[in-house]
Design a protein around this motif. Sequence first.
Motif, PDB file in Angstrom:
ATOM      1  N   UNK A  58       0.680  -0.860  -0.272  1.00  0.00           N
ATOM      2  CA  UNK A  58      -0.053  -0.016  -0.073  1.00  0.00           C
ATOM      3  C   UNK A  58       0.283   1.133  -0.084  1.00  0.00           C
ATOM      4  N   UNK A  59       0.911   2.224  -0.933  1.00  0.00           N
ATOM      5  CA  UNK A  59       1.286   3.042  -1.019  1.00  0.00           C
ATOM      6  C   UNK A  59       0.736   4.347   0.181  1.00  0.00           C
ATOM      7  N   UNK A  60       1.644   4.898   0.843  1.00  0.00           N
ATOM      8  CA  UNK A  60       0.583   5.618   1.784  1.00  0.00           C
ATOM      9  C   UNK A  60       1.310   7.169   1.887  1.00  0.00           C
ATOM     10  N   UNK A  61       0.718   8.053   2.934  1.00  0.00           N
ATOM     11  CA  UNK A  61       1.484   9.354   2.313  1.00  0.00           C
ATOM     12  C   UNK A  61       2.679  10.074   3.475  1.00  0.00           C
ATOM     13  N   UNK A  62       1.877   9.326   4.603  1.00  0.00           N
ATOM     14  CA  UNK A  62       3.132   9.286   6.197  1.00  0.00           C
ATOM     15  C   UNK A  62       3.646   8.449   6.245  1.00  0.00           C
TER      16      UNK A  62
ATOM     17  N   UNK B 222      -2.285   4.744  22.140  1.00  0.00           N
ATOM     18  CA  UNK B 222      -2.856   3.914  20.605  1.00  0.00           C
ATOM     19  C   UNK B 222      -2.646   5.005  19.471  1.00  0.00           C
ATOM     20  N   UNK B 223      -2.706   4.321  18.594  1.00  0.00           N
ATOM     21  CA  UNK B 223      -2.788   4.922  17.383  1.00  0.00           C
ATOM     22  C   UNK B 223      -3.654   4.634  16.545  1.00  0.00           C
ATOM     23  N   UNK B 224      -4.249   5.103  15.300  1.00  0.00           N
ATOM     24  CA  UNK B 224      -5.385   4.889  14.564  1.00  0.00           C
ATOM     25  C   UNK B 224      -5.207   4.716  13.105  1.00  0.00           C
ATOM     26  N   UNK B 225      -5.111   4.318  12.324  1.00  0.00           N
ATOM     27  CA  UNK B 225      -3.804   4.888  11.105  1.00  0.00           C
ATOM     28  C   UNK B 225      -4.732   4.567  10.135  1.00  0.00           C
ATOM     29  N   UNK B 226      -4.230   4.484   9.180  1.00  0.00           N
ATOM     30  CA  UNK B 226      -5.197   4.631   7.721  1.00  0.00           C
ATOM     31  C   UNK B 226      -3.635   4.528   6.083  1.00  0.00           C
ATOM     32  N   UNK B 227      -3.733   4.553   5.209  1.00  0.00           N
ATOM     33  CA  UNK B 227      -2.814   4.842   4.508  1.00  0.00           C
ATOM     34  C   UNK B 227      -3.007   7.321   3.824  1.00  0.00           C
ATOM     35  N   UNK B 228      -3.882   7.551   4.536  1.00  0.00           N
ATOM     36  CA  UNK B 228      -3.711   9.417   4.926  1.00  0.00           C
ATOM     37  C   UNK B 228      -4.146   9.960   5.938  1.00  0.00           C
ATOM     38  N   UNK B 229      -4.316   8.995   7.028  1.00  0.00           N
ATOM     39  CA  UNK B 229      -4.441  10.219   7.883  1.00  0.00           C
ATOM     40  C   UNK B 229      -4.540   8.990   9.228  1.00  0.00           C
ATOM     41  N   UNK B 230      -3.897   9.224  10.377  1.00  0.00           N
ATOM     42  CA  UNK B 230      -3.864   9.261  11.718  1.00  0.00           C
ATOM     43  C   UNK B 230      -4.352   9.603  12.977  1.00  0.00           C
ATOM     44  N   UNK B 231      -4.641   9.125  14.188  1.00  0.00           N
ATOM     45  CA  UNK B 231      -5.378   9.847  15.357  1.00  0.00           C
ATOM     46  C   UNK B 231      -5.139   9.208  16.491  1.00  0.00           C
ATOM     47  N   UNK B 232      -4.600   9.608  17.292  1.00  0.00           N
ATOM     48  CA  UNK B 232      -3.520   9.120  18.342  1.00  0.00           C
ATOM     49  C   UNK B 232      -4.456   9.592  19.567  1.00  0.00           C
ATOM     50  N   UNK B 233      -4.213   8.945  21.134  1.00  0.00           N
ATOM     51  CA  UNK B 233      -4.975   9.826  22.109  1.00  0.00           C
ATOM     52  C   UNK B 233      -4.592   9.052  23.064  1.00  0.00           C
ATOM     53  N   UNK B 234      -4.244   9.841  24.660  1.00  0.00           N
ATOM     54  CA  UNK B 234      -4.291   9.268  25.851  1.00  0.00           C
ATOM     55  C   UNK B 234      -4.712   8.410  25.617  1.00  0.00           C
ATOM     56  N   UNK B 235      -4.431   6.767  25.995  1.00  0.00           N
ATOM     57  CA  UNK B 235      -5.779   5.393  26.560  1.00  0.00           C
ATOM     58  C   UNK B 235      -5.148   5.039  27.426  1.00  0.00           C
TER      59      UNK B 235
END
Length: 106
Positions: A70-74, A92-105
């Motif tokens: 998969x080609x990814x942007x980041x 935690x890290x929520x990841x996709x090829x063109x974005x991400x999100x994180x938070x304190x779990x």
Amino acid sequence: MASLSTHVLDTASGRPAAGLRITLESADGSVLAEGLTDDDGRIGDLAADLAVEDHVLRFDTSAWFAAQGIAAFYPEVVVTFAVGDDEHYHVPLLLSPFGYSTYRGS
């Protein structure tokens, strides 16, 4: 001392990001720990003696996405976080090829 764990989910596929390399650094760039996520996308004990200061997690998303074809942007996700006391930190890290999100779990 504080402890650290992490969990990475590929939100595009709805699956854990198994085999993703993660590096933990101190604020000055010294490598403190590194590892690969397990089959559930987790590293349960990345560090067990974090000092009270800022730390950096580097997620090697480029190599992980390339291994999936998969080609990814980041090419890398870098998360800087502050350790302020002697408790457990979960990033935690929520990841996709063109974005991400994180938070304190927890």
